[in-house]
Write an enzyme that holds these catalytic residues in place. Structure first.
Site, mmCIF file in Angstrom:
data_model
loop_
_atom_site.group_PDB
_atom_site.id
_atom_site.type_symbol
_atom_site.label_atom_id
_atom_site.label_comp_id
_atom_site.label_asym_id
_atom_site.label_seq_id
_atom_site.Cartn_x
_atom_site.Cartn_y
_atom_site.Cartn_z
ATOM 1 N N VAL A 60 3.897 1.248 -6.557
ATOM 2 C CA VAL A 60 4.236 -0.433 -6.668
ATOM 3 C C VAL A 60 3.785 -1.040 -8.063
ATOM 4 O O VAL A 60 3.708 -2.661 -7.965
ATOM 5 C CB VAL A 60 3.429 -0.954 -5.218
ATOM 6 C CG1 VAL A 60 2.043 -0.681 -5.715
ATOM 7 C CG2 VAL A 60 3.509 -2.196 -4.678
ATOM 8 N N TYR A 61 2.909 -0.188 -8.867
ATOM 9 C CA TYR A 61 2.102 -1.152 -10.011
ATOM 10 C C TYR A 61 3.670 -1.604 -10.695
ATOM 11 O O TYR A 61 4.102 -0.912 -11.488
ATOM 12 C CB TYR A 61 1.964 -0.252 -10.644
ATOM 13 C CG TYR A 61 -0.242 0.340 -9.793
ATOM 14 C CD1 TYR A 61 -0.534 -0.811 -8.628
ATOM 15 C CD2 TYR A 61 -0.786 1.508 -10.059
ATOM 16 C CE1 TYR A 61 -1.365 0.185 -8.358
ATOM 17 C CE2 TYR A 61 -1.759 2.151 -9.975
ATOM 18 C CZ TYR A 61 -1.958 1.653 -8.961
ATOM 19 O OH TYR A 61 -3.876 1.727 -8.513
ATOM 20 N N SER A 62 3.226 -3.303 -10.945
ATOM 21 C CA SER A 62 4.480 -3.936 -11.434
ATOM 22 C C SER A 62 5.688 -3.351 -11.486
ATOM 23 O O SER A 62 6.572 -3.130 -12.046
ATOM 24 C CB SER A 62 3.889 -3.524 -12.994
ATOM 25 O OG SER A 62 2.787 -4.312 -13.639
ATOM 26 N N LYS A 88 1.857 6.959 -6.329
ATOM 27 C CA LYS A 88 0.750 6.806 -4.472
ATOM 28 C C LYS A 88 2.100 6.260 -4.312
ATOM 29 O O LYS A 88 3.505 5.474 -4.224
ATOM 30 C CB LYS A 88 -0.091 5.654 -4.781
ATOM 31 C CG LYS A 88 -1.038 5.949 -5.744
ATOM 32 C CD LYS A 88 -2.031 5.141 -5.146
ATOM 33 C CE LYS A 88 -3.585 5.039 -6.391
ATOM 34 N NZ LYS A 88 -3.047 4.923 -7.563
#
Length: 323
Positions: A60-62, A88
């Protein structure tokens, strides 16, 4: 650099884990303060050269671009077998049904998507980013077991949740002969110590490695309380984590750092690294000085008087960071 085992496993990790949420395309996802690839790559390379072997990112990061940047950089700067790479699953990656969470469909879809972005055929540690109250824990743990059995992950870990939830997941896996979590990535720093009540004793008892996120409290422990930053000014989630009453702890960190001639980051990280059971803080690095501070903290030993000065002002907090 120092190295240690991840919990009761045989896996060696550096005692500093590079948190890679800082790297990604700013207009993708919800982190407009992230560093583009050209700015991120020198920092990842510097971490490798400093002996960091443990790298943590998330799908989900960026909007997946953190994984892409990290995968390309590590593919160039380090042999794959020397790197412990974690990512993750849980956060929403697309609108509509099954775009997030920990269902079997989501887990098996997202591990393949993460591997494509990272440019590797396996991750060393696959972490559930949060608890999913809408999916039976049996479904999640069996899906994660299948990810490990397929060779797409070597180990599995968990992140912020209640101790009873973590215990339930571990019990479910053990009961069915499935893979158990070997690590807990929780919210733990000088400004938020609620994990000392149940989660940390549980992890110590069960031989689970602890890799705290936000070890510097979103940077608040590294600067004056009223000083802002680009991240602090735009980080809606971070704005929910800390309270005005935490100011006195920030001031204690500053006072000790001034007396010792060290940076505030070194003091705050030395406190965390000295806590029993803590394997490796997940440290975000936006400048090379941040990396130097993190590595230098490994050599800092705080006195009993300094520990009392840092810890005595703490007051109980509501638990935050589980969503």
């Amino acid at each position: 650099m120092e190295y240690t085992k991840l919990g009761s496993t045989g896996l060696d990790v550096s005692r500093i884990c590079l948190g890679c949420m800082s790297y990604g395309t700013p207009d993708r996802g919800s982190h407009p303060w992230t560093l583009e690839e050209d700015a991120a790559r020198p920092l990842i390379r510097a971490a490798v050269e400093a002996g960091v072997t443990f790298f943590d990112t998330a799908n989900v990061y960026s909007d997946g671009t953190s994984e892409e940047i990290v995968g390309r950089a590590l593919g160039e700067y380090a042999p794959r077998e020397e790197i412990v790479l974690a990512t993750k699953v849980h956060g929403r990656m697309r609108p509509g049904p099954n775009g997030g969470g920990l269902s079997r469909k989501a887990v098996l879809t997202e591990i393949d998507a993460s591997l494509r972005r990272l440019g590797t055929d396996y991750v060393d540690l696959y972490i559930v980013h949060r608890w999913d109250p809408h999916t039976p824990v049996e479904e999640t743990m069996e899906a994660l077991h299948d990810v490990v059995r397929s060779g797409k992950a070597r180990y599995i870990g968990a992140s912020s949740m209640y101790a009873w939830q973590f215990s339930k997941a571990q019990y479910t896996a053990e009961r069915h002969g499935w893979t158990k979590f070997v690590s807990m990535q929780n919210h733990y720093n000088l400004l938020h110590r609620e994990e000392e009540r149940e989660m940390l004793p549980l992890c110590a008892d069960q031989g689970v490695g602890v890799t705290p996120w936000s070890p510097l409290a979103r940077g608040r422990l590294t600067r004056d309380w009223d000083a802002g930053s680009a991240r602090q000014d735009t980080d809606e989630f971070g704005g929910t984590l800390y309270l005005e009453e935490d100011r006195v702890i920030v001031e204690a960190v500053a006072s000790i750092a001034a007396r010792r001639g060290l940076s505030r980051a070194q003091i705050a990280l030395a406190w965390l690294l000295g806590k029993p059971g803590v394997t490796a803080p997940v440290v975000g690095v936006g400048k090379e000085a941040h990396l130097r501070d993190a590595v230098a903290a490994l050599d800092v030993r705080l006195t009993e008087e300094e520990l009392k000065e840092l810890e005595s002002p703490y007051r109980p907090h509501a638990v935050v960071g589980f969503s």
